[in-house]
Each structure stands twice: as C-alpha cells, then as structure tokens.
Design a protein around this motif. Structure first.
Motif, PDB file in Angstrom:
ATOM      1  N   GLY A 403      93.859 -13.651   6.582  1.00 36.29           N
ATOM      2  CA  GLY A 403      95.274 -13.974   6.669  1.00 36.29           C
ATOM      3  C   GLY A 403      96.195 -12.883   6.173  1.00 36.29           C
ATOM      4  O   GLY A 403      97.391 -13.117   6.001  1.00 36.29           O
ATOM      5  N   GLY A 404      95.658 -11.676   5.939  1.00 33.02           N
ATOM      6  CA  GLY A 404      96.476 -10.574   5.448  1.00 33.02           C
ATOM      7  C   GLY A 404      96.776  -9.569   6.528  1.00 33.02           C
ATOM      8  O   GLY A 404      96.764  -9.880   7.726  1.00 33.02           O
ATOM      9  N   GLY A 405      97.064  -8.341   6.125  1.00 32.14           N
ATOM     10  CA  GLY A 405      97.393  -7.291   7.069  1.00 32.14           C
ATOM     11  C   GLY A 405      97.242  -5.933   6.424  1.00 32.14           C
ATOM     12  O   GLY A 405      96.973  -5.809   5.222  1.00 32.14           O
ATOM     13  N   ALA A 406      97.430  -4.903   7.229  1.00 34.45           N
ATOM     14  CA  ALA A 406      97.328  -3.530   6.747  1.00 34.45           C
ATOM     15  C   ALA A 406      98.288  -2.665   7.546  1.00 34.45           C
ATOM     16  O   ALA A 406      98.613  -2.975   8.699  1.00 34.45           O
ATOM     17  N   SER A 407      98.744  -1.582   6.930  1.00 32.24           N
ATOM     18  CA  SER A 407      99.637  -0.645   7.603  1.00 32.24           C
ATOM     19  C   SER A 407      99.316   0.766   7.129  1.00 32.24           C
ATOM     20  O   SER A 407      98.785   0.949   6.026  1.00 32.24           O
ATOM     21  N   VAL A 408      99.648   1.743   7.961  1.00 31.55           N
ATOM     22  CA  VAL A 408      99.432   3.137   7.599  1.00 31.55           C
ATOM     23  C   VAL A 408     100.706   3.925   7.868  1.00 31.55           C
ATOM     24  O   VAL A 408     101.414   3.664   8.841  1.00 31.55           O
ATOM     25  N   THR A 409     101.003   4.869   6.990  1.00 30.23           N
ATOM     26  CA  THR A 409     102.138   5.770   7.147  1.00 30.23           C
ATOM     27  C   THR A 409     101.751   7.125   6.576  1.00 30.23           C
ATOM     28  O   THR A 409     100.729   7.261   5.889  1.00 30.23           O
ATOM     29  N   ASN A 410     102.582   8.107   6.844  1.00 35.74           N
ATOM     30  CA  ASN A 410     102.440   9.418   6.235  1.00 35.74           C
ATOM     31  C   ASN A 410     103.474   9.563   5.124  1.00 35.74           C
ATOM     32  O   ASN A 410     104.619   9.118   5.257  1.00 35.74           O
ATOM     33  N   ARG A 411     103.068  10.185   4.027  1.00 34.51           N
ATOM     34  CA  ARG A 411     103.966  10.379   2.887  1.00 34.51           C
ATOM     35  C   ARG A 411     104.905  11.547   3.152  1.00 34.51           C
ATOM     36  O   ARG A 411     104.545  12.533   3.808  1.00 34.51           O
ATOM     37  N   ALA A 412     106.122  11.436   2.634  1.00 34.47           N
ATOM     38  CA  ALA A 412     107.086  12.522   2.782  1.00 34.47           C
ATOM     39  C   ALA A 412     106.604  13.788   2.071  1.00 34.47           C
ATOM     40  O   ALA A 412     106.854  14.909   2.523  1.00 34.47           O
ATOM     41  N   ALA A 413     105.882  13.610   0.953  1.00 32.54           N
ATOM     42  CA  ALA A 413     105.386  14.758   0.187  1.00 32.54           C
ATOM     43  C   ALA A 413     104.074  15.305   0.747  1.00 32.54           C
ATOM     44  O   ALA A 413     103.538  16.273   0.210  1.00 32.54           O
ATOM     45  N   GLY A 414     103.574  14.712   1.825  1.00 34.22           N
ATOM     46  CA  GLY A 414     102.310  15.153   2.404  1.00 34.22           C
ATOM     47  C   GLY A 414     101.189  14.180   2.089  1.00 34.22           C
ATOM     48  O   GLY A 414     101.135  13.602   1.002  1.00 34.22           O
ATOM     49  N   GLY A 415     100.303  13.992   3.044  1.00 35.49           N
ATOM     50  CA  GLY A 415      99.206  13.065   2.846  1.00 35.49           C
ATOM     51  C   GLY A 415      99.470  11.740   3.540  1.00 35.49           C
ATOM     52  O   GLY A 415     100.517  11.514   4.162  1.00 35.49           O
ATOM     53  N   ALA A 416      98.513  10.839   3.423  1.00 33.00           N
ATOM     54  CA  ALA A 416      98.569   9.542   4.091  1.00 33.00           C
ATOM     55  C   ALA A 416      98.696   8.425   3.079  1.00 33.00           C
ATOM     56  O   ALA A 416      98.351   8.571   1.896  1.00 33.00           O
ATOM     57  N   ARG A 417      99.188   7.283   3.561  1.00 39.03           N
ATOM     58  CA  ARG A 417      99.303   6.080   2.736  1.00 39.03           C
ATOM     59  C   ARG A 417      98.772   4.896   3.538  1.00 39.03           C
ATOM     60  O   ARG A 417      99.172   4.680   4.680  1.00 39.03           O
ATOM     61  N   VAL A 418      97.861   4.146   2.933  1.00 46.09           N
ATOM     62  CA  VAL A 418      97.329   2.925   3.533  1.00 46.09           C
ATOM     63  C   VAL A 418      97.681   1.764   2.620  1.00 46.09           C
ATOM     64  O   VAL A 418      97.355   1.786   1.428  1.00 46.09           O
ATOM     65  N   ARG A 419      98.363   0.765   3.161  1.00 43.93           N
ATOM     66  CA  ARG A 419      98.727  -0.437   2.398  1.00 43.93           C
ATOM     67  C   ARG A 419      97.930  -1.622   2.924  1.00 43.93           C
ATOM     68  O   ARG A 419      97.835  -1.824   4.135  1.00 43.93           O
ATOM     69  N   ILE A 420      97.382  -2.383   1.994  1.00 44.33           N
ATOM     70  CA  ILE A 420      96.589  -3.563   2.332  1.00 44.33           C
ATOM     71  C   ILE A 420      97.255  -4.767   1.676  1.00 44.33           C
ATOM     72  O   ILE A 420      97.537  -4.756   0.473  1.00 44.33           O
ATOM     73  N   PHE A 421      97.508  -5.818   2.476  1.00 40.78           N
ATOM     74  CA  PHE A 421      98.165  -7.027   1.981  1.00 40.78           C
ATOM     75  C   PHE A 421      97.168  -8.183   2.062  1.00 40.78           C
ATOM     76  O   PHE A 421      96.641  -8.485   3.134  1.00 40.78           O
ATOM     77  N   LEU A 422      96.937  -8.828   0.920  1.00 40.30           N
ATOM     78  CA  LEU A 422      95.942  -9.897   0.850  1.00 40.30           C
ATOM     79  C   LEU A 422      96.568 -11.153   0.262  1.00 40.30           C
ATOM     80  O   LEU A 422      97.091 -11.125  -0.862  1.00 40.30           O
ATOM     81  N   PRO A 423      96.543 -12.281   0.978  1.00 38.70           N
ATOM     82  CA  PRO A 423      97.040 -13.532   0.400  1.00 38.70           C
ATOM     83  C   PRO A 423      96.075 -14.042  -0.661  1.00 38.70           C
ATOM     84  O   PRO A 423      94.887 -14.245  -0.389  1.00 38.70           O
ATOM     85  N   LEU A 424      96.582 -14.225  -1.862  1.00 36.89           N
ATOM     86  CA  LEU A 424      95.710 -14.680  -2.959  1.00 36.89           C
ATOM     87  C   LEU A 424      95.155 -16.072  -2.686  1.00 36.89           C
ATOM     88  O   LEU A 424      94.064 -16.411  -3.151  1.00 36.89           O
ATOM     89  N   SER A 425      95.893 -16.880  -1.924  1.00 37.45           N
ATOM     90  CA  SER A 425      95.410 -18.230  -1.625  1.00 37.45           C
ATOM     91  C   SER A 425      94.125 -18.193  -0.806  1.00 37.45           C
ATOM     92  O   SER A 425      93.267 -19.061  -0.932  1.00 37.45           O
ATOM     93  N   ALA A 426      93.965 -17.139   0.044  1.00 37.77           N
ATOM     94  CA  ALA A 426      92.755 -17.052   0.860  1.00 37.77           C
ATOM     95  C   ALA A 426      91.556 -16.602   0.034  1.00 37.77           C
ATOM     96  O   ALA A 426      90.418 -16.876   0.411  1.00 37.77           O
ATOM     97  N   LEU A 427      91.808 -15.926  -1.093  1.00 42.58           N
ATOM     98  CA  LEU A 427      90.723 -15.465  -1.962  1.00 42.58           C
ATOM     99  C   LEU A 427      90.469 -16.403  -3.126  1.00 42.58           C
ATOM    100  O   LEU A 427      89.524 -16.172  -3.901  1.00 42.58           O
ATOM    101  N   ALA A 428      91.308 -17.425  -3.278  1.00 42.99           N
ATOM    102  CA  ALA A 428      91.170 -18.322  -4.434  1.00 42.99           C
ATOM    103  C   ALA A 428      89.870 -19.108  -4.363  1.00 42.99           C
ATOM    104  O   ALA A 428      89.399 -19.453  -3.259  1.00 42.99           O
ATOM    105  N   PRO A 429      89.241 -19.392  -5.510  1.00 46.04           N
ATOM    106  CA  PRO A 429      88.003 -20.193  -5.493  1.00 46.04           C
ATOM    107  C   PRO A 429      88.290 -21.616  -5.056  1.00 46.04           C
ATOM    108  O   PRO A 429      89.406 -22.115  -5.189  1.00 46.04           O
TER     109      PRO A 429
END
Length: 434
Positions: A403-429
């Motif tokens: 139920g989450g998502g991910a995105s990728v961008t390039n940093r202004a200072a150089g290099g890459a950025r990967v963001r991962i979004f995870l709903p805590l409710s889906a990981l809850a015991p």
C-alpha cells in the motif's frame, strides 16, 4: 507461488459506470428544469392549455428517480449496464407520456428521442443500444394512437406550421447543446476508463513477471542449497584436519571461505523466504527503528567506516512485522547507491502521519532522463548489464503490495535520491500480538 487475478482490473469499469449514471442524473435534472420552464412559457406567456396533472406528475416522478439514483450512488458498488439501460428506458417512457399529453407527434419536441438514442449508443452494450432504439420506435408508434391535441390560442391557430418550425428550432438547439456538453463528458469518462484498464493490465503483467521471477529464484535457491551445505561440511572437515591445523595462513583462508559460504547460504535463505508473499514465510515481530537500524548496520559492515550516514528522524518507535522482501529490496537500493557512490551514501528515516518515509541519497551521476521517465519498469538499468534493472522494479512492486509507493529524483547538488513511503498500518502486527 500462484498468480492471483487482480481485482483492480474491474475497478475502472465500475468507476466509469458510476460516473455515467451521475451524468444521466444531471441530464435528468436539466430535463426537469427545462420541462417546468416549457410548461410555464406555454401556459403563461403563450396561453396554450395543457393537461398539467399528468405533465407535472411525470416531472415529480423524474425527480424521485433522480433522488433514488443518488442514494444508489452513495451506497457504493458498480453501476451495471442493466441499470443504465433501465434508466434510459424510463426516460424514453417519461418523454413519450409527456408528448402523448401535449400533441403527440405534432409536438416539435418529439425529436428529443434522438438524444436518448445517441446516449444509449455511447454508454451501453450493442444489444442494449438496440433496445433503446426499439423502445423509441415503439414510443413514436404509440404517439399516433389517441394523443391529446394541443389547443392553440387564436394568435397561433392561423399559422400552426410557423409555431411548429419555431419549436423545432428550439429543440434542435437544445439537442445540439446537450450532445456537445454531455457526450463530450461521457467520451472523456470512457477514455479515462480505457486508460485505467490499460494501467491495471500493465500492473497485472508486472506482477505476473514477479511471480515467474520468484519461481525461478526459489528453484535456484533450492538447487544451490545442497552444494552449499556440502561445501560447508567439507570446509569444516578441512579446518579440523591435523595436516591443515598447523598452517595458520591456510586456516585463515579456510575461515574466509567458510564465511563466504555462510553468506551465500544466508542469501539463499532470504530468497526462499521472499519468494512467496510479500511478508515472507517466516515473519518476525520487531520495531520500525530496529528494522531500519539492522539495514543500516548491514550496509556499514560491508563498507569502509564513515561512508554510510544514517539520520534518524522517525520519532516515537512503533511495532511492525519484519518483512524479508521489503528488507531485501531496500538493501538493494542501498547497495546500488553505494556502488555508484562508494565514498558516501545517506539514509534518512522520518515519519509523515501514518506513513514511514525512507530516503536514500548518493553522490553518484544520478538517474538519466530515460530512467526517470520509465521508473519502476523492468530491465531499465544504467549499468548496461544483461538482465539488469530489476532492483527498482522489485522495490516498486513490493512497496505497492504493502500500500505504499516510491519515487526517484536527482539532487541539485549531484547524485540521486530514492524515497520510499510505507504505511505503518500495513506493517503493524495482527491484533492480539504484542
């Protein structure tokens, strides 16, 4: 692993049906307003005598059907072709009833049947569309049987054809405006449905690809298990053999070999656990901070000191079920970042409401425009290796399963950025577990 049909494939069709019913409700409200205005103009300004009871009763019934249709939409669920057909058939019957009490075929607004036919041809299946055509033809035939004639005042009685032509012109303008306004919106709904269906089919194809990869990985892991176990036993025997015990250099090499074999066995075990459902076959209770810390520590253990920076902004810790597949794909992203930026990578953990946010950055060359455009598709790699480019593809699909998502961008200072979004409710015991 078995492929499970994706129920989301039916959602675009259901959503289009609901939006089309909404358009029919709006069209019916316009009809109610137009009919009231027509009755008011005909009786008040033109002095034409009309049977108000059957006409107003039909308008009241149309309004009641609209209210019932709105309640139907609020209940949720798919709007079927049968429901849309029934709604249009009712509109045909209502128009026929009103025309019967206002001149029959001599009423210029009889051409409004064409609007019902066009809308039916766009919204309904071919069989239902022909049913609407048959209903309108039956209504036109019925209007020849004993319609209530219009009694025109003296100022119009001398030129009934002129009044009919004026009414026909108003009817033509009304049909043209409604067709442009509503058919355009209906066509947009159908295009949106087709686009959503295409996206759902693409998603199903990607998940089927993952199933095949999982079967292949699981089979390979089972095949590798036996020779790795044999190697582990042989290395143990060699380490204890008297002829090798006195050779310190050889003992050091055997220790390195044993560590490498154990590492391979751990990787094979992880593949076997992650080849099934997204949570694996042996889920373990842990916390979000411990889960992330273990990933960071594993990365630090395999690299030079000081090259992995961890910024913990998560806040209060929460209990989760450890997900082997999720841990593996996040580790793959970290490994990829370290491969292009061996001197430094940064990992940040934060929280946005019920969403855990994991950000991985590096100082490498960044993503190409093609990678950014086709993010999440298989075999899109900057490394040029055959069969490469599966890391981000697996990340997107594993995270999406949760139920989450991910995105990728390039940093202004150089290099890459990967963001991962995870709903805590889906990981809850599960409830009842500590």
């Amino acid at each position: 692993m078995t492929a499970i049909p994706d129920p989301s494939l039916a959602l675009p069709e259901a959503d289009a049906g609901r939006r089309n019913l909404t358009l029919l409700i709006q069209l019916r409200w316009l009809a109610v307003g137009g009919q009231l205005a027509t009755i008011g103009i005909a009786t008040g300004l033109m002095g034409i005598t009309l049977p108000l009871v059957p006409l107003l009763a039909t308008i009241l019934l149309l309004a009641s059907i609209n209210v019932a249709s709105r309640v139907r939409l609020h209940r949720g669920g798919a709007v079927t072709n049968g429901e849309l057909t029934a709604a249009l058939l009712f509109d045909v019957a209502a128009l026929a009833w009103q025309l019967h009490h206002s001149g029959g075929l001599a009423n210029p607004f009889a051409s409004l049947f064409l609007l019902q036919v066009v809308i039916g041809a766009i919204l309904l299946t071919p069989r239902s569309s022909w049913a609407i055509v048959a209903a309108t033809l039956a209504a036109l035939a019925a209007l020849r049987i004993g319609p209530t004639p219009l009694v025109l005042p003296p100022r119009y009685a001398g030129d009934p054809l002129g009044l009919y032509l004026k009414g026909s012109f108003v009817c033509f303008v009304l049909i043209a405006v409604l067709l442009v306004a509503f058919v355009t919106r209906i066509s947009r709904n159908l295009r949106d449905r087709d686009a959503a269906l295409a996206a759902a089919r693409q998603r199903a194809a990607e998940e089927d690809h993952i199933v095949r990869m999982g079967l292949l990985a699981s089979g390979a892991a089972h095949e590798l298990g036996t020779p790795l176990s044999t190697l582990s036993v042989l290395i143990g025997d060699w380490k204890g053999a008297p002829r090798f015990a006195a050779d310190a250099e050889l003992q050091e090499d055997l220790a390195d070999m044993d560590a490498a074999v154990q590492r391979c066995k751990t990787i094979v075990g992880g593949i076997l656990m992650s080849a099934g459902e997204a949570r694996g076959e042996a889920p373990q209770l842990t916390t979000m901070r411990r889960f992330l810390t273990e990933i960071v520590e594993d990365s630090r253990a395999a690299r030079m000191p000081g090259t992995v920076a961890f910024n913990d902004l998560f806040g209060a810790d929460v209990a989760i079920v450890s997900d082997p597949a999720l841990r593996q794909v996040i580790g793959n992203v970290v490994d990829n970042a370290a491969e292009v930026s061996p001197d430094w990578i940064g990992i940040t953990a934060s929280r946005d409401g019920d969403m855990a946010v994991i950000e991985i950055v590096d100082r490498g060359p960044g993503f190409s425009d093609e990678m950014l455009e086709h993010f999440g598709q298989p075999y899109r790699s900057t490394k040029g290796r055959p069969g490469g480019g599966l890391g981000l593809f697996l990340l997107v699909n594993v995270v999406r399963k949760l139920g989450g998502g991910a995105s990728v961008t390039n940093r202004a200072a150089g290099g890459a950025r990967v963001r991962i979004f995870l709903p805590l409710s889906a990981l809850a015991p599960p409830e009842g577990e500590p």
